[in-house]
Motif scaffolding. Structure first.
Motif, PDB file in Angstrom:
ATOM      1  N   GLN A 187      -1.159  11.609  -0.169  1.00  0.00           N
ATOM      2  CA  GLN A 187      -2.033  11.543   0.994  1.00  0.00           C
ATOM      3  C   GLN A 187      -2.930  10.305   0.898  1.00  0.00           C
ATOM      4  OE1 GLN A 187      -5.613  14.022   1.226  1.00  0.00           O
ATOM      5  NE2 GLN A 187      -4.967  14.718   3.261  1.00  0.00           N
ATOM      6  N   ILE A 188      -3.040   9.574   2.011  1.00  0.00           N
ATOM      7  CA  ILE A 188      -3.958   8.443   2.102  1.00  0.00           C
ATOM      8  C   ILE A 188      -5.106   8.848   3.022  1.00  0.00           C
ATOM      9  CG2 ILE A 188      -4.279   6.075   2.933  1.00  0.00           C
ATOM     10  CD1 ILE A 188      -1.419   5.473   2.165  1.00  0.00           C
ATOM     11  N   LEU A 189      -6.323   8.690   2.535  1.00  0.00           N
ATOM     12  CA  LEU A 189      -7.516   8.939   3.338  1.00  0.00           C
ATOM     13  C   LEU A 189      -8.063   7.599   3.815  1.00  0.00           C
ATOM     14  CD1 LEU A 189      -9.816  10.806   4.410  1.00  0.00           C
ATOM     15  CD2 LEU A 189     -11.018  10.295   2.259  1.00  0.00           C
ATOM     16  N   ASP A 228     -10.035  19.354   2.359  1.00  0.00           N
ATOM     17  CA  ASP A 228      -9.267  18.433   3.205  1.00  0.00           C
ATOM     18  C   ASP A 228      -8.545  17.379   2.376  1.00  0.00           C
ATOM     19  OD1 ASP A 228      -9.900  19.430   5.846  1.00  0.00           O
ATOM     20  OD2 ASP A 228     -11.940  18.739   5.474  1.00  0.00           O
ATOM     21  N   ILE A 229      -9.100  17.034   1.230  1.00  0.00           N
ATOM     22  CA  ILE A 229      -8.471  16.103   0.300  1.00  0.00           C
ATOM     23  C   ILE A 229      -8.508  16.724  -1.088  1.00  0.00           C
ATOM     24  CG2 ILE A 229      -9.070  14.053   1.645  1.00  0.00           C
ATOM     25  CD1 ILE A 229     -11.377  13.533  -0.280  1.00  0.00           C
ATOM     26  N   ASP A 230      -7.682  16.186  -1.986  1.00  0.00           N
ATOM     27  CA  ASP A 230      -7.700  16.659  -3.365  1.00  0.00           C
ATOM     28  C   ASP A 230      -7.671  15.456  -4.300  1.00  0.00           C
ATOM     29  OD1 ASP A 230      -5.021  15.756  -3.535  1.00  0.00           O
ATOM     30  OD2 ASP A 230      -4.266  17.714  -2.926  1.00  0.00           O
ATOM     31  N   ARG A 231      -7.589  15.731  -5.595  1.00  0.00           N
ATOM     32  CA  ARG A 231      -7.688  14.648  -6.583  1.00  0.00           C
ATOM     33  C   ARG A 231      -6.480  13.726  -6.567  1.00  0.00           C
ATOM     34  NH1 ARG A 231     -13.094  15.112  -7.372  1.00  0.00           N
ATOM     35  NH2 ARG A 231     -13.619  17.290  -7.772  1.00  0.00           N
ATOM     36  N   ASP A 232      -5.452  14.077  -5.811  1.00  0.00           N
ATOM     37  CA  ASP A 232      -4.270  13.226  -5.723  1.00  0.00           C
ATOM     38  C   ASP A 232      -4.344  12.264  -4.535  1.00  0.00           C
ATOM     39  OD1 ASP A 232      -1.812  12.585  -6.975  1.00  0.00           O
ATOM     40  OD2 ASP A 232      -0.720  13.546  -5.342  1.00  0.00           O
ATOM     41  N   THR A 233      -5.386  12.384  -3.732  1.00  0.00           N
ATOM     42  CA  THR A 233      -5.548  11.543  -2.548  1.00  0.00           C
ATOM     43  C   THR A 233      -5.881  10.102  -2.939  1.00  0.00           C
ATOM     44  OG1 THR A 233      -6.256  13.392  -1.165  1.00  0.00           O
ATOM     45  CG2 THR A 233      -6.964  11.200  -0.474  1.00  0.00           C
ATOM     46  N   VAL A 234      -5.348   9.162  -2.179  1.00  0.00           N
ATOM     47  CA  VAL A 234      -5.668   7.741  -2.353  1.00  0.00           C
ATOM     48  C   VAL A 234      -6.579   7.321  -1.200  1.00  0.00           C
ATOM     49  CG1 VAL A 234      -4.751   5.403  -2.574  1.00  0.00           C
ATOM     50  CG2 VAL A 234      -3.403   7.362  -3.379  1.00  0.00           C
ATOM     51  N   ALA A 287       4.349   1.490  10.148  1.00  0.00           N
ATOM     52  CA  ALA A 287       5.341   1.480   9.074  1.00  0.00           C
ATOM     53  C   ALA A 287       5.965   2.853   8.848  1.00  0.00           C
ATOM     54  CB  ALA A 287       4.699   0.978   7.785  1.00  0.00           C
ATOM     55  N   GLY A 288       5.507   3.881   9.585  1.00  0.00           N
ATOM     56  CA  GLY A 288       6.109   5.196   9.492  1.00  0.00           C
ATOM     57  C   GLY A 288       5.565   6.078   8.394  1.00  0.00           C
ATOM     58  N   TYR A 289       4.352   5.789   7.886  1.00  0.00           N
ATOM     59  CA  TYR A 289       3.765   6.627   6.831  1.00  0.00           C
ATOM     60  C   TYR A 289       2.934   7.722   7.497  1.00  0.00           C
ATOM     61  CZ  TYR A 289       2.158   7.609   2.074  1.00  0.00           C
ATOM     62  OH  TYR A 289       1.926   8.186   0.834  1.00  0.00           O
ATOM     63  N   ASP A 290       3.324   8.979   7.290  1.00  0.00           N
ATOM     64  CA  ASP A 290       2.721  10.084   8.032  1.00  0.00           C
ATOM     65  C   ASP A 290       1.639  10.844   7.271  1.00  0.00           C
ATOM     66  OD1 ASP A 290       4.332   9.650  10.268  1.00  0.00           O
ATOM     67  OD2 ASP A 290       5.978  10.825   9.400  1.00  0.00           O
ATOM     68  N   ASN A 291       1.633  10.749   5.944  1.00  0.00           N
ATOM     69  CA  ASN A 291       0.691  11.546   5.150  1.00  0.00           C
ATOM     70  C   ASN A 291      -0.664  10.849   5.092  1.00  0.00           C
ATOM     71  OD1 ASN A 291      -0.373  13.550   3.576  1.00  0.00           O
ATOM     72  ND2 ASN A 291       0.782  13.011   1.718  1.00  0.00           N
ATOM     73  N   VAL A 292      -1.330  10.808   6.247  1.00  0.00           N
ATOM     74  CA  VAL A 292      -2.600  10.096   6.399  1.00  0.00           C
ATOM     75  C   VAL A 292      -3.631  11.015   7.035  1.00  0.00           C
ATOM     76  CG1 VAL A 292      -3.778   8.156   7.515  1.00  0.00           C
ATOM     77  CG2 VAL A 292      -1.465   7.845   6.603  1.00  0.00           C
ATOM     78  N   LEU A 345       0.830  -1.204   0.000  1.00  0.00           N
ATOM     79  CA  LEU A 345       0.000   0.000   0.000  1.00  0.00           C
ATOM     80  C   LEU A 345       0.861   1.250   0.000  1.00  0.00           C
ATOM     81  CD1 LEU A 345      -2.637   1.567   0.269  1.00  0.00           C
ATOM     82  CD2 LEU A 345      -2.603   1.059   2.728  1.00  0.00           C
ATOM     83  N   ILE A 346       1.878   1.274   0.827  1.00  0.00           N
ATOM     84  CA  ILE A 346       2.763   2.436   0.897  1.00  0.00           C
ATOM     85  C   ILE A 346       3.492   2.631  -0.423  1.00  0.00           C
ATOM     86  CG2 ILE A 346       4.900   3.266   1.985  1.00  0.00           C
ATOM     87  CD1 ILE A 346       3.858   2.073   4.606  1.00  0.00           C
TER      88      ILE A 346
END
Length: 556
Positions: free
Chosen positions: A203-205, A305-311, A224-229, A195-196
Motif C-alpha cells: 500500500q502507498i499512502l 487505515d494503514i499498517d507498518r507495511d505501508t509506504v 501507471a495502473g497501481y491500485d493499492n493507493v 516508485l512502483i
C-alpha cells in the motif's frame, strides 16, 4: 576539544543512534557496517561487502554510484568512513570524545549525552541563524565542536585528520546549453516506475494536497495502473485544499481519508510523551522538527487505515526543485559579480531569516550574511556567468533549509515505523533540474507545462491548484467586520491586525495550538509563522532563550 589521529579501526567507537526501523548492523570478517535506509539494486549485505572493500582512493566514486536514501557508517580493517546520501535524508553528525577521537551519531540527543554537551559548548554564532530561520548554516550544529556530514558528503576516518569531503555536489548553477526540456515527460514516467518497483505491491499512502507535487505522485500512480493507493488530507473541517484533494482522489478512483485538525486535538498532541519522542528522534542539532503530518499519520494508524507495511510518499519537494523558490531579483540578475552575490544573499535573508521581526537587527543579519557569503564564495559564487546565479541561491537553500528542515520531515515516518520514498528528490531528478536555465524554472513553467500536457488521469486541466477558503465558519463575520473597520487604514495595517487576531484560528493545520491564544496574540516580538514558536521551544530545550542567549538558572 582536542583531536587525535586515527591510526586503526580499534581506535574508533561504534556509532550512536542507529535504532530506526530501517537500521541494520552487518558484521563480517572484514568489519562492521551500520546502515539505515535503502539503496536500489543492492541488498544490505551486498552493500556492506562493497563498503568494506572501499579505499580512501575509491570511496568517493563508490558512494557517487549509489542510488537511494540512506546513511552508512563503516568500520573495517582497511576501510572506515561515514556518509549521507545526496540529500541528507538520514542525518549524521560527529564530534570528538574525551580522547579526541571522532564519534559518529545518527542522533543529536545521543551525542549530547555521550559527549556531555551543555550550555558552555554552545556556539553562539551558529545559534544566530537558528533564531531567525530554525536551522543552522553549512555544516554547523548548535555546538562548536560538533558538525554534520552534509548532503553528498563523507568522512574518511583513517589515515589522518577527519574532514568532510564531497563525493558529489548539487551544482544547480551549472546550467547546460544541452538541457533538453523534451526529456522531462519520460523522466516523470521513470520516477513513477521506480516508485512502483520499490513499493512492490505494498500500500502507498499519498498525503494529497491541492498543489502540484502530491497530485503528480497520485496521478502518476493511477496512470501507471497501481491500485493499492490510499490518499489522505487533513486540517480544519471544510478547508478548500482538502475539498480539492477529495475531488482529485474521487476522479482517480482512490480511497480518500480526511483527518480533522482542531486546536484542542493539536494542543493535546503537542503535550504528549509520544510527540516528545518524535521531536527527540528528529533532532540532529541542526534544525527544528517538521510537525505538520504527525496528527494525520497517528490517526490513520490508530484507525487501521494503514499498517507498518505501508509506504508513505509525499510531494516533497517538487515546488523547490522545479524553480518556485527562486526570487524575482535573480530572473534577470545584475551584470557585476558583486551585485549578483548581494542579490543571492539578500534573497536568502528576505525569504528564510525572518521568523522573529524583533531579531532582524543589522548585527544579526550581517552575521548571517557573512556566513552565507563565505559559503557561496567557496563554490565560486556567483561565478563568471550570470545565467547560473539562480542556482547558487537554490544550492544554499537546499543545503540549509531543504535538507535540514524539509527533508528531515521523513523522521515522522521513521518514528511510526513506516517505510517511505521521496521520488521528487531522486538523484536523476535533481541532476536534471540542476542543468535547467532560469527560463525553464521561472514560475515553474516547464514543470507545469509537462504536467498539464500529460494530464495524467485527467486531473490537471479543470481542478484548481491551491484554492483558498476562510475557515472556521464562525470567524468569517468577525473578520469581515474587522476588515471593513480597516478600510481607511491601508492594506499593511489590515494584514498586521489579521495576523495578530485571526491567524491563530485560521491556519488549516492549527500550527499555533501548542501555545495559548492570549500568549500568541499579545506577543510583541513579531512572529512570522508558527515556526517561530517552535524555534523558541527548541532553543529552550537546549537551555537557550528565544534570542539565543543563555537561560538563567540553567547549569553551564
Amino acid at each position: 576539544m582536542t583531536s587525535a589521529t586515527v591510526d586503526s579501526r580499534a581506535d574508533l567507537a561504534e556509532p550512536l543512534g542507529f535504532s530506526g526501523p530501517r537500521a541494520r548492523q552487518i558484521r563480517t570478517d572484514a568489519g562492521t557496517v551500520w546502515f539505515e535506509g535503502f539503496v536500489r539494486n543492492r541488498s544490505p549485505e551486498q552493500l556492506a561487502t562493497e563498503a568494506l572493500a572501499a579505499t580512501e582512493a575509491t570511496v568517493a566514486a563508490w558512494l557517487n554510484g549509489l542510488d537511494g536514501f540512506y546513511r552508512i557508517v563503516v568500520l573495517g580493517r582497511s576501510a572506515a568512513f561515514a556518509a549521507c546520501d545526496t540529500v541528507r535524508s538520514y542525518p549524521l553528525i560527529w564530534g570528538r570524545d574525551g580522547t579526541g577521537l571522532p564519534c559518529i551519531s545518527a542522533s543529536g540527543p545521543a551525542l549530547e549525552t555521550h559527549l556531555n554537551l551543555g550550555q558552555s559548548d554552545i556556539d553562539p554564532g551558529a545559534v544566530v541563524p537558528v533564531t531567525l530561520s530554525g536551522f543552522t548554516i553549512g555544516n554547523e550544529t548548535l555546538y562548536r565542536d560538533v558538525q554534520q556530514i552534509g548532503p553528498g558528503e563523507y568522512l574518511w576516518l583513517l589515515s589522518g585528520e577527519p574532514e568532510p569531503k564531497r563525493y558529489t555536489v548539487w551544482d544547480a548553477w551549472n546550467v547546460s546549453a544541452e538541457f533538453d526540456p523534451d526529456a522531462l515527460p519520460s523522466l516523470h514516467e521513470k520516477l513513477i516506475d521506480d516508485l512502483i518497483r520499490d513499493a512492490d505491491g505494498r500500500q502507498i499512502l499519498v498525503p494529497l494536497s491541492a498543489g502540484l507535487d502530491s497530485r503528480f505522485i497520485a496521478s502518476g500512480l493511477k496512470a501507471a495502473g497501481y491500485d493499492n493507493v490510499l490518499t489522505v488530507a487533513y486540517g480544519q473541517k471544510g478547508n478548500r485544499e482538502a475539498e480539492t484533494s477529495r475531488e482529485i482522489a474521487r476522479r482517480l478512483g482512490y480511497e480518500w481519508r480526511f483527518v480533522p485538525y482542531t486546536n484542542g486535538a493539536l494542543s493535546r498532541m503537542f503535550r504528549s510523551d509520544d510527540y516528545a519522542a518524535f521531536k527527540n528522534l528528529s533532532d540532529s542539532l541542526t534544525s527544528v522538527h517538521f510537525p505538520q503530518e504527525y496528527h494525520a499519520i497517528d490517526t490513520l494508524l490508530r484507525q487501521g487505515d494503514i499498517d507498518r507495511d505501508t509506504v508513505v510518499v509525499n510531494g516533497q519537494s517538487g515546488d523547490f526543485i522545479t524553480g518556485n523558490h527562486v526570487p524575482a531579483s535573480l530572473f534577470d540578475p545584475p551584470d557585476s559579480e558583486e551585485a549578483r552575490l548581494n542579490a543571492i544573499v539578500d534573497g536568502l535573508l528576505n525569504k528564510h531569516y525572518r521568523q522573529w521581526a524583533a531579531l532582524r537587527t543589522p548585527e544579526r543579519l550581517n552575521t548571517i550574511a557573512k556566513k552565507l557569503r563565505g559559503l557561496l564564495q567557496s563554490v565560486n559564487a556567483p561565478g563568471t556567468d550570470k545565467n547560473g546565479a539562480h542556482g547558487y541561491y537554490e544550492f544554499r537553500e537546499f543545503w540549509d533549509r531543504q535538507s535540514k528542515y524539509v527533508i528531515n520531515g521523513q523522521r515522522l515516518y521513521d518514528h511510526f515505523g513506516l517505510d517511505w520514498r521521496l521520488p521528487l528528490w531522486d538523484r536523476a531528478y535533481m541532476d536534471y533540474w540542476a542543468r535547467a536555465p532560469i527560463s525553464a524554472k521561472q514560475g515553474q513553467s516547464l514543470y507545469k507545462q509537462a504536467l498539464h500536457q500529460a494530464n495524467w488521469a485527467g486531473v490537471w486541466r479543470d481542478i484548481p491548484v491551491n484554492p483558498t477558503r476562510i475557515r472556521p465558519l464562525w470567524i468569517k463575520p468577525l473578520r469581515l467586520a474587522a476588515k471593513a473597520a480597516h478600510v481607511f487604514a491601508g492594506r499593511a495595517a489590515w494584514h498586521r491586525f489579521e495576523k495578530r487576531y485571526f491567524e491563530y484560528w485560521m491556519g488549516a493545520t492549527c500550527a499555533f495550538a501548542g501555545w495559548p491564544y492570549g500568549t500568541v496574540r499579545t506577543d510583541r516580538r513579531g512572529h512570522h509563522s508558527a515556526i517561530a514558536w517552535h524555534i523558541e521551544d527548541y532553543l529552550n530545550n537546549k537551555g537557550l532563550a528565544w534570542d539565543g542567549s543563555m537561560l538563567e538558572g540553567r547549569a553551564a
